[in-house]
Design a protein around this motif. Structure first.
Motif, mmCIF file in Angstrom:
data_model
loop_
_atom_site.group_PDB
_atom_site.id
_atom_site.type_symbol
_atom_site.label_atom_id
_atom_site.label_comp_id
_atom_site.label_asym_id
_atom_site.label_seq_id
_atom_site.Cartn_x
_atom_site.Cartn_y
_atom_site.Cartn_z
ATOM 1 N N UNK A 311 0.834 -1.206 0.000
ATOM 2 C CA UNK A 311 0.000 0.000 0.000
ATOM 3 C C UNK A 311 0.872 1.261 0.000
ATOM 4 N N UNK A 312 1.973 1.225 0.744
ATOM 5 C CA UNK A 312 2.865 2.385 0.785
ATOM 6 C C UNK A 312 3.495 2.667 -0.568
ATOM 7 N N UNK A 313 3.957 1.623 -1.251
ATOM 8 C CA UNK A 313 4.583 1.806 -2.568
ATOM 9 C C UNK A 313 3.557 2.286 -3.594
ATOM 10 N N UNK A 314 2.358 1.698 -3.561
ATOM 11 C CA UNK A 314 1.305 2.121 -4.503
ATOM 12 C C UNK A 314 0.966 3.592 -4.295
ATOM 13 N N UNK A 315 0.912 4.021 -3.031
ATOM 14 C CA UNK A 315 0.640 5.427 -2.697
ATOM 15 C C UNK A 315 1.641 6.350 -3.389
ATOM 16 N N UNK A 316 2.893 5.929 -3.417
ATOM 17 C CA UNK A 316 3.942 6.750 -4.019
ATOM 18 C C UNK A 316 4.010 6.617 -5.530
ATOM 19 N N UNK A 317 3.647 5.457 -6.056
ATOM 20 C CA UNK A 317 3.983 5.095 -7.431
ATOM 21 C C UNK A 317 2.887 5.355 -8.454
ATOM 22 N N UNK A 318 1.628 5.472 -8.044
ATOM 23 C CA UNK A 318 0.530 5.615 -8.997
ATOM 24 C C UNK A 318 -0.200 6.947 -8.823
ATOM 25 N N UNK A 319 -0.707 7.522 -9.920
ATOM 26 C CA UNK A 319 -1.478 8.770 -9.835
ATOM 27 C C UNK A 319 -2.729 8.603 -8.982
ATOM 28 N N UNK A 320 -3.113 9.668 -8.319
ATOM 29 C CA UNK A 320 -4.250 9.618 -7.395
ATOM 30 C C UNK A 320 -5.565 9.354 -8.114
ATOM 31 N N UNK A 321 -5.674 9.752 -9.389
ATOM 32 C CA UNK A 321 -6.931 9.575 -10.131
ATOM 33 C C UNK A 321 -6.903 8.349 -11.038
ATOM 34 N N UNK A 322 -5.922 7.473 -10.884
ATOM 35 C CA UNK A 322 -5.771 6.325 -11.788
ATOM 36 C C UNK A 322 -6.904 5.298 -11.722
ATOM 37 N N UNK A 323 -7.733 5.221 -10.655
ATOM 38 C CA UNK A 323 -8.833 4.250 -10.705
ATOM 39 C C UNK A 323 -9.941 4.603 -11.695
ATOM 40 N N UNK A 324 -9.969 5.844 -12.207
ATOM 41 C CA UNK A 324 -11.144 6.305 -12.939
ATOM 42 C C UNK A 324 -11.039 6.136 -14.458
ATOM 43 N N UNK A 325 -9.981 6.704 -15.056
ATOM 44 C CA UNK A 325 -9.862 6.698 -16.517
ATOM 45 C C UNK A 325 -8.413 6.991 -16.888
ATOM 46 N N UNK A 326 -8.101 7.002 -18.201
ATOM 47 C CA UNK A 326 -6.743 7.288 -18.634
ATOM 48 C C UNK A 326 -6.255 8.605 -18.036
ATOM 49 N N UNK A 327 -5.049 8.600 -17.492
ATOM 50 C CA UNK A 327 -4.557 9.794 -16.806
ATOM 51 C C UNK A 327 -3.095 10.075 -17.139
ATOM 52 N N UNK A 328 -2.790 11.382 -17.289
ATOM 53 C CA UNK A 328 -1.408 11.851 -17.465
ATOM 54 C C UNK A 328 -0.843 12.405 -16.162
ATOM 55 N N UNK A 329 -1.613 12.355 -15.088
ATOM 56 C CA UNK A 329 -1.202 12.940 -13.817
ATOM 57 C C UNK A 329 0.059 12.248 -13.299
ATOM 58 N N UNK A 330 0.919 13.034 -12.645
ATOM 59 C CA UNK A 330 2.132 12.485 -12.063
ATOM 60 C C UNK A 330 1.833 11.880 -10.696
ATOM 61 N N UNK A 331 2.537 10.806 -10.368
ATOM 62 C CA UNK A 331 2.484 10.263 -9.016
ATOM 63 C C UNK A 331 3.460 11.033 -8.134
ATOM 64 N N UNK A 332 3.558 10.659 -6.862
ATOM 65 C CA UNK A 332 4.480 11.337 -5.942
ATOM 66 C C UNK A 332 5.927 11.112 -6.391
ATOM 67 N N UNK A 333 6.220 9.925 -6.897
ATOM 68 C CA UNK A 333 7.517 9.656 -7.524
ATOM 69 C C UNK A 333 7.258 9.353 -9.000
ATOM 70 N N UNK A 334 8.311 9.216 -9.787
ATOM 71 C CA UNK A 334 8.134 8.811 -11.175
ATOM 72 C C UNK A 334 7.605 7.377 -11.209
ATOM 73 N N UNK A 335 6.469 7.177 -11.852
ATOM 74 C CA UNK A 335 5.838 5.857 -11.882
ATOM 75 C C UNK A 335 6.790 4.825 -12.466
ATOM 76 N N UNK A 336 7.021 3.755 -11.708
ATOM 77 C CA UNK A 336 8.017 2.750 -12.071
ATOM 78 C C UNK A 336 7.339 1.403 -12.288
#
Length: 444
Positions: A311-336
Motif C-alpha cells: 500500500x505504501x509503494x502504490x501510494x507513491x507510485x501511482x497517480x491519485x486519479x488512476x482508478x477512474x480513466x486514462x490519466x497523465x497525472x504524475x504520481x508522488x515519484x516517477x511511476x516505475x
C-alpha cells in the motif's frame, strides 16, 4: 495418495479451471467494457458497478447457501454455481448493459453456492491435523488460475492500446472453454472421504442431514457469537483487499499513461499476483503442520506487513486519479513499472496468507459446523468487496489505500485475538483431560 488428498487436488484443479476463466475476466473487465463503449457509444455498462452487484448478491445469498447444501450437497452446489460463472463470461460475446448486470446478479447467487460448497467439501475431506495442509494445497491450485489466465491475456493484449472486437472474442471464448472444463471436473468429484474416528464421522452425517430451515437459523446464530463477530472483521478486510487487487489495481496500471505498454501491464500484474498466491499457498501447504504448531498469528502478521508495504509503494507510485480513466497525472515519484509489478506480487502473497490461515482456522474451530462458518466468511468478505467497488467510482486512490491500511490493522488484530483465545482453550482442555486421566488412574 489417500482418497481425501486426491479429492482436495481434484477440487483445486476444478477451481483452477473455473477461476482461470472468472478471475482473469474480473481482472480485465474494466478494460473490456471501456473498449466496448468506444466502439458502441450506446453501451454504458460499468465494470465496477457489475462487480459491486456480484458481491452484493453474493453477500445476501450466502445466508441461504447452507440450506441449499443441506438439500443437494456441496458437490452439486459447486457445479450449479460454476455454471453461472461461465454464463457471466459468455454474455460478453453479445454485450448488453442489462445482460451484464443481470448475469452479475445471478453470478452473486452462484458464488454463494460454489464457495460455501467448497468450504464444506474441503472440511469433509480434512482431519484437524491436515486442514492447514489441505487449505494450502487447494489455495495454490486455485491461484494457478491467475498465473495461467493472465499469461494468456498478456500475449492476447500484446502491442494493443485498444482491445478490438476480434481480440475480445478470442479471449472470452477461450476463457469460457476453460471454465466449462472446470465444470466437468466439479461434476465428476468423488464423494467426500477422510480417515476419521467414528464419533466425528457421526457428527458430519448429522450435519449433512439437517433441514434447510435449521441450517439457516444455525448460520444466523453462529454469526452473532463473540468469536465470529471478531473474525468477521478479518473477513471484511479480505473482501476489501480482494476487490482492490482483483478489479481496481490492474485497472489503475492500465489507465496510467506514464507506463509504456500499459495494457500489457494489466496481464503482467495478474501474472505476478498469481505467482504470489501460488507461492503462499504452496508454502503453507507444504509446511501446514508446522504452521499449526507455531500458530497462525505470526503468519497473518507477516501477511499484514506485506500488504502494508504494498500500500505504501502504490501510494507513491501511482497517480491519485488512476482508478477512474486514462490519466497523465504524475504520481508522488516517477511511476516505475518494476515497483508496480512488485506490488502485484506482494498483494497476491499477502492475500494467500490471510485466506489460507482463515480457511485453516475455520476448518479447525468449526469442523463440525463448517457450512455456516464458511457462509459467514464469504458473506463478510463479499460485503468488503462491495464497499471497495462502489467507492472506486468516487474515492481517489489515496483515500482507498488509507481505508485498506486501517482495516488491515483491525482485521489482523481481530484474527490474532481469536487465535490466542483458541490456543488458550485448547491448553485448558488438555490440562483438564490430563487431570481427569490422573484421577481415573488414582481411583483404580
Amino acid at each position: 495418495m489417500d482418497k481425501s488428498l486426491l479429492n482436495i487436488i481434484l477440487l483445486g484443479v476444478a477451481f483452477m479451471f473455473v477461476f482461470t476463466a472468472f478471475q482473469t475476466m474480473s481482472n480485465i473487465q474494466k478494460t473490456i467494457t471501456d473498449s466496448i463503449e468506444k466502439e458502441d457509444h450506446s453501451y454504458n455498462g460499468d465494470a465496477y458497478y457489475s462487480q459491486a452487484i456480484i458481491y452484493s448478491f453474493f453477500s445476501i445469498f450466502n445466508w441461504s447457501a447452507p440450506s441449499v447444501i443441506s438439500i443437494i450437497g456441496p458437490k452439486f452446489s459447486m457445479f450449479l454455481g460454476g455454471t453461472v460463472y461461465v454464463t457471466f463470461i459468455l454474455q460478453f460475446l453479445a454485450p448488453k448493459v442489462w445482460g451484464m448486470y443481470l448475469c452479475s446478479a445471478l453470478m452473486g447467487i452462484g458464488a454463494a453456492m460454489i464457495w460455501t460448497g467448497q468450504g464444506n467439501y474441503l472440511t469433509l475431506n480434512s482431519t484437524k491435523k491436515l486442514i492447514t495442509r489441505n487449505s494450502g494445497i487447494f489455495w495454490a491450485l486455485l491461484q494457478l488460475s491467475m498465473f495461467v489466465g493472465n499469461t494468456f491475456v498478456f500475449f492476447a493484449f500484446k502491442g494493443k492500446d485498444e482491445i478490438d472486437k476480434s481480440t475480445r472474442t478470442l479471449v472470452i471464448s477461450t476463457l469460457s472453454a476453460v471454465g466449462i472444463a472446470g465444470l466437468v471436473v466439479l461434476f465428476l468429484l468423488p464423494k467426500a472421504w477422510k480417515e476419521e474416528e467414528d464419533d466425528e464421522e457421526d457428527d458430519v452425517e448429522k450435519i449433512n442431514n439437517e433441514g434447510p430451515l435449521k441450517a439457516f437459523t444455525g448460520a444466523v446464530k453462529l454469526f452473532f457469537t463473540s468469536r465470529m463477530c471478531l473474525l468477521s472483521l478479518s473477513f471484511l478486510y479480505t473482501g476489501l483487499e480482494l476487490g482492490f487487487f482483483s478489479g481496481i489495481y490492474s485497472s489503475c496500471l492500465g489507465f496510467t499513461k506514464k507506463f509504456e505498454n500499459r495494457k500489457e501491464l494489466v496481464g503482467i500484474s495478474g501474472i505476478l499476483m498469481g505467482a504470489g498466491e501460488v507461492i503462499g499457498g504452496g508454502i503453507f501447504g507444504i509446511f501446514g503442520r508446522q504452521t499449526v504448531k507455531w500458530g497462525r498469528d505470526p503468519v497473518v502478521a507477516m501477511g499484514f506487513v506485506l500488504h502494508a508495504i504494498a500500500f505504501g509503494i502504490i501510494f507513491l507510485n501511482l497517480p491519485n486519479d488512476s482508478p477512474f480513466t486514462d490519466t497523465d497525472e504524475n504520481a508522488i515519484i516517477n511511476s516505475n513499472v518494476y515497483l508496480a509489478i512488485l506490488c502485484s506480487f506482494l498483494l497476491g502473497l499477502g492475500d494467500s496468507i490471510y485466506n489460507t490461515q482463515i480457511l485453516s482456522l475455520l476448518g479447525t474451530v468449526y469442523s463440525e459446523n463448517s457450512a455456516p462458518a464458511f457462509a459467514i466468511f464469504k458473506f463478510s468478505q463479499s460485503i468488503g468487496a462491495v464497499i471497495t467497488f462502489i467507492s472506486a467510482k468516487s474515492l481517489l486512490l489515496h483515500y482507498q489505500l488509507a481505508i485498506l491500511l486501517t482495516m488491515a490493522v483491525v482485521g489482523t488484530l481481530s484474527f490474532i485475538k481469536v487465535e490466542w483465545n483458541t490456543k488458550k482453550q485448547k491448553t485448558l482442555l488438555a490440562t483438564e483431560t490430563g487431570k481427569n486421566s490422573e484421577a481415573l488412574t488414582d481411583s483404580e
